[in-house]
Design an enzyme around this catalytic site. Structure first.
Site, PDB file in Angstrom:
ATOM      1  CG  ASP A 499      -0.132  -0.373   2.420  1.00  0.00           C
ATOM      2  OD1 ASP A 499       0.979  -0.638   2.423  1.00  0.00           O
ATOM      3  OD2 ASP A 499      -0.978  -0.120   3.669  1.00  0.00           O
ATOM      4  CD  GLU A 603      -6.054  -5.903   9.363  1.00  0.00           C
ATOM      5  OE1 GLU A 603      -4.781  -5.754   9.242  1.00  0.00           O
ATOM      6  OE2 GLU A 603      -7.155  -5.156   9.664  1.00  0.00           O
ATOM      7  CD  GLU A 622      -5.175   2.085   7.100  1.00  0.00           C
ATOM      8  OE1 GLU A 622      -4.160   2.344   7.536  1.00  0.00           O
ATOM      9  OE2 GLU A 622      -6.308   1.625   7.932  1.00  0.00           O
ATOM     10  CB  THR A 708       1.981   6.369   5.295  1.00  0.00           C
ATOM     11  OG1 THR A 708       1.047   5.241   5.173  1.00  0.00           O
ATOM     12  CG2 THR A 708       3.203   5.850   6.302  1.00  0.00           C
TER      13      THR A 708
END
Length: 780
Positions: A499, A603, A622, A708
């Site tokens: 990612d 998850e 996220e 991030t």
């Protein structure tokens, strides 16, 4: 009373219908008590027997006998209400308009009761269903009249003996006329209310508790109701389907302010609990109200030891969130605590990636905030501050440098001991994201210090990974051997292991302006679109499955499995940064649908089986991050509703005695005794910023970027100038730099310009496509 002219007869029948309709507003008992008397009155008018059926039908509507005998809250006929629509509200039911479907009705005998069949009124072979009276019926008893009347459905009311004659007729006419005028006046008032007072009366109520704003008198816990009369999630919409009714329209500023305070309260409760029960340890165990550090007894417990380094992780990770929320006193106190108590001279083996994004990134962000001459968040300066946080960041980065030594590819080892260097038994395998997501923090440090070493090693690792991509597809795998360069994990996707590699290609360009970073990102994005994207070409047009990004083999592009993971929910936010907003809308809607089903993101979710493969949820940010960025790009209040749902779910399912806990199982809602630091650095921060439109992040005129880990960094010229191009691998003197406003990525499905202003208060995704996605995840 002998006049039986058709005109007078029709007038009297209309009058009877009006009375029955008015009775529907007043209550079922009132209707039942008038029934026999009205039938007698009809007889005195000389009405034909067939007219009794009309009266009985109208009276059945008023008595509420068309309602289901299902549990309270069900809609007519037992149907569940549409998602998100309140069927009741504090103080009694809220009437909803509905159409009356009526077939011919056979005549009834005087005083006959309508039989109940399967919760609905059946008149012979015809059926009457008119949900104009929102009674909640249980066991056949009608409840819920606005004035407190109730009646047993199917029971015969005792008839009242009314005298026949002109005097009685005149009395009834006066009563009917008065009630009719009253009803017309009320309808006119209701029609005018939205224009006269948009915030009143016609808003939905959400009866779940949230904390009062910090400092509220007499409120030390989350005990008060967030929602009050007159607030709600947008004006009620009479037309449209359930998606338009729930999400369309403006979002009241009062509600938005309360949600902002609720997000702040969530952070404050968690931060205070950590400081009280866990500091100076790394994390808080929210169920047992204690701290935790590295697992010394079990060095192989990488889930804990990769992250916890015995350096007050949660305190460091939360520093810039304190500043963003404007808490200058606590920010200054926390910075002094970090300077006075934290040391990296520890015998702790940590993951290079986690130490970089959580600790190094936060120290740099806090240093930038302290030294900003504009001080947009308030006075965050520290008296006698001598760049201590920058020196600590330098010290930590030096301790991480051994990971980049003695590798044949330049790709770093995954772990390092802060005191001893790379452990002798260290693995030679690392993930793409772990090795390739260090450039932002290391680059900032190099440019603040004027020392190229840190950016050089991070950029060398990125280029080494880039050189190993497939010649056939241009894709990268997710696990690589740092000595041989062979791919151990051949899965190419957007989730765990990959990612942030793509994220930092773009964000490195935004921050540093290096042309090669954007070129790598554009190539990577093109390959992702060509090989990972499935579904119809356009998000909001055409036929076919909704767009989805899957996991494929990096060499062949063939599907490897049918699951996606929660980390992939960051990708819509990244698409917003590059301008592919339409595609971001679709992918975000898919993850939001999963959230709606479980109240969290598992998850790992299997989209073919419509079930979680890995069912835990560690409070990841996220989806909130993408929601925030999509709202900033579109200003569509739909995303405020999404944030409200997320906030509600976190409060309902994850709140614990001393903080917020990981969900062990998103279906069973069982908890684990862990609150990861990113809950404070990212999840709470993005929720707060979503609802705080006046925050300096949005209004100060400064340009900011989030790492991030959610740490805020100003985008300014000092990070776009470097003095060491001659020693960076692959760089040439005078290498061309791109200005920030020249950012143009390769977009295949759409771009920012495809979201016009007139769609701001419409659904970002058409309701039929939203319904398709909900069906895809098993919601409907």
């Amino acid at each position: 009373m002998g006049d039986r002219s058709p005109v007078r007869l029709r007038l009297r029948l209309v009058t009877a219908r009006v009375l029955a309709t008015v009775c529907g507003v007043r209550g079922a008992v009132l209707c039942s008590s008038r029934r026999a008397g009205l039938q007698t009155l009809l007889d005195s008018m000389g009405a034909e027997k067939s007219s009794h059926s009309l009266f009985s039908t109208t009276l059945a509507v008023a008595e509420g006998r068309h309602f289901s005998t299902s549990s309270a809250g069900a809609g007519p006929g037992g149907a569940a209400p549409p998602p998100g629509r309140a069927t009741t509200a504090p103080g009694g039911p809220v009437p909803r308009p509905a159409a009356l479907r009526l077939a011919a009705v056979p005549p009834l005998s005087d005083g006959a009761a309508l039989p109940m069949t399967d919760g609905r009124s059946r008149l012979g072979q015809w059926e009457l269903r008119a949900p104009c009276f929102p009674s909640a019926v249980k066991g056949g008893a009608a409840r819920g009249s606005a004035v407190g009347f109730a009646a047993r459905v199917g029971e015969r009311a005792a008839p009242l003996n009314y005298a026949r004659g002109a005097q009685v007729t005149m009395q009834w006419r006066s009563v009917l006329l008065g009630l009719l005028l009253l009803r017309l006046a009320l309808q006119a008032l209701l029609a005018l209310l939205p224009a006269l007072a948009p915030g009143l009366c016609l808003r939905r109520r959400f009866p779940f508790p949230f904390p009062p704003p910090p400092g509220a008198a007499g409120s030390s816990h989350w005990g008060s109701l967030l929602w009050r009369d007159g607030d709600g999630g947008g004006a009620a919409t009479a037309g449209g389907d359930e998606y338009e009714r729930r999400y369309s329209g403006a979002f009241p500023p009062q509600l938005r302010a309360r949600l902002r305070d609720a997000a702040r309260g969530m952070f404050v409760f968690s931060y205070d609990s950590y400081m009280q029960h866990a500091f100076p340890r790394d994390e808080l165990d929210p169920l047992h109200c204690r701290g935790r550090g590295p697992d010394r007894r079990n060095p192989s417990n990488l889930n804990i030891n990769d992250v916890l380094g015995n350096y007050s992780l949660t305190l460091i990770d939360a520093l810039d969130t304190l500043a963003v929320m404007g808490n200058s006193s606590e920010f200054q106190k926390a910075v002094k605590l970090v300077i006075d108590t934290v040391s990296f001279d520890k015998d702790s083996t940590v993951q290079v990636f986690e130490a970089t994004i959580r600790v190094l990134g936060s120290l740099l962000s806090a240093h930038i905030i302290i030294t900003d001459t504009k001080q947009p968040f308030g006075d965050m300066t520290i008296k006698d501050y001598d760049n201590e946080l920058l020196h600590m960041a330098h010290d930590l980065a030096v301790r991480l440098l051994p990971a980049f030594e003695n590798t044949k590819t330049g790709i770093p080892y995954p772990r390092v001991n802060l005191k001893k260097g790379v452990p002798p038994d260290s693995h030679n395998e690392t993930c793409t994201a772990g090795a390739g997501s260090l450039l932002v923090e290391f680059g900032i440090l190099s440019r603040l210090l004027g020392d190229s070493t840190f950016e050089w090693v991070a950029r060398r690792a990125v280029k080494a990974l880039w050189s190993l991509r497939s010649n056939n597809t241009g894709l990268l795998g997710n696990v690589v051997n740092i000595q041989t360069g062979h791919w151990v994990g051949k899965q190419s996707g957007l989730g765990a292991g990959s990612d942030s590699f793509y994220e930092y290609l773009l964000k490195s360009y935004i921050l540093f302006g290096e042309k090669e970073d954007l070129e790598m990102f554009n190539d990577a994005y093109r390959n992702i679109q060509n090989h990972l994207r499935r579904g119809r070409e356009a998000c909001n047009e055409g036929e076919g499955d909704p767009p989805l990004y899957v996991n494929v083999n990096m060499f062949t592009g063939q599907l490897m499995n049918t699951w996606i993971d929660s980390l992939q929910a960051f990708f819509p936010g990244l698409q917003v940064l590059i301008g592919d907003v339409e595609d971001a809308i679709c992918l975000h809607a898919f993850y939001y649908a999963i959230w709606k089903r479980y109240g969290a993101l598992p998850e790992r979710y299997n989209w073919q089986l419509q079930a979680p493969d890995v069912p835990f949820y560690p409070l990841r940010p996220e989806l909130v991050e993408s929601t925030y960025l999509l709202y900033q790009a579109t200003k569509n209040p739909f995303y405020l509703h999404v944030g409200m749902d997320i906030l509600q779910s976190l409060e309902k399912y994850t709140k614990a005695k001393c903080g917020y806990a990981t969900l062990h199982h998103v279906v069973e809602k069982t908890k684990e005794d862990r609150m990861e630091s990113f809950f404070l650095s990212e999840t709470c921060k993005y929720l707060y910023l979503l609802f705080d439109e006046e925050n300096p992040v949005h209004k100060s005129g400064n340009k900011y970027m989030f790492t991030t880990e959610g740490h805020i960094v100003s985008v300014d010229e000092r990070f776009r100038n470097s003095l060491w191009q001659d020693i960076l691998p692959g760089e040439e003197d005078g290498a061309e730099k791109i200005k920030p406003n020249e950012l143009k990525a390769v977009n295949f499905s759409s771009n920012c310009n495809r979201v016009p202003d007139e769609r701001r208060y419409l659904l970002p995704l058409k309701s039929n496509y939203m319904r398709q996605i909900d069906r895809m995840v098993g919601l409907i």
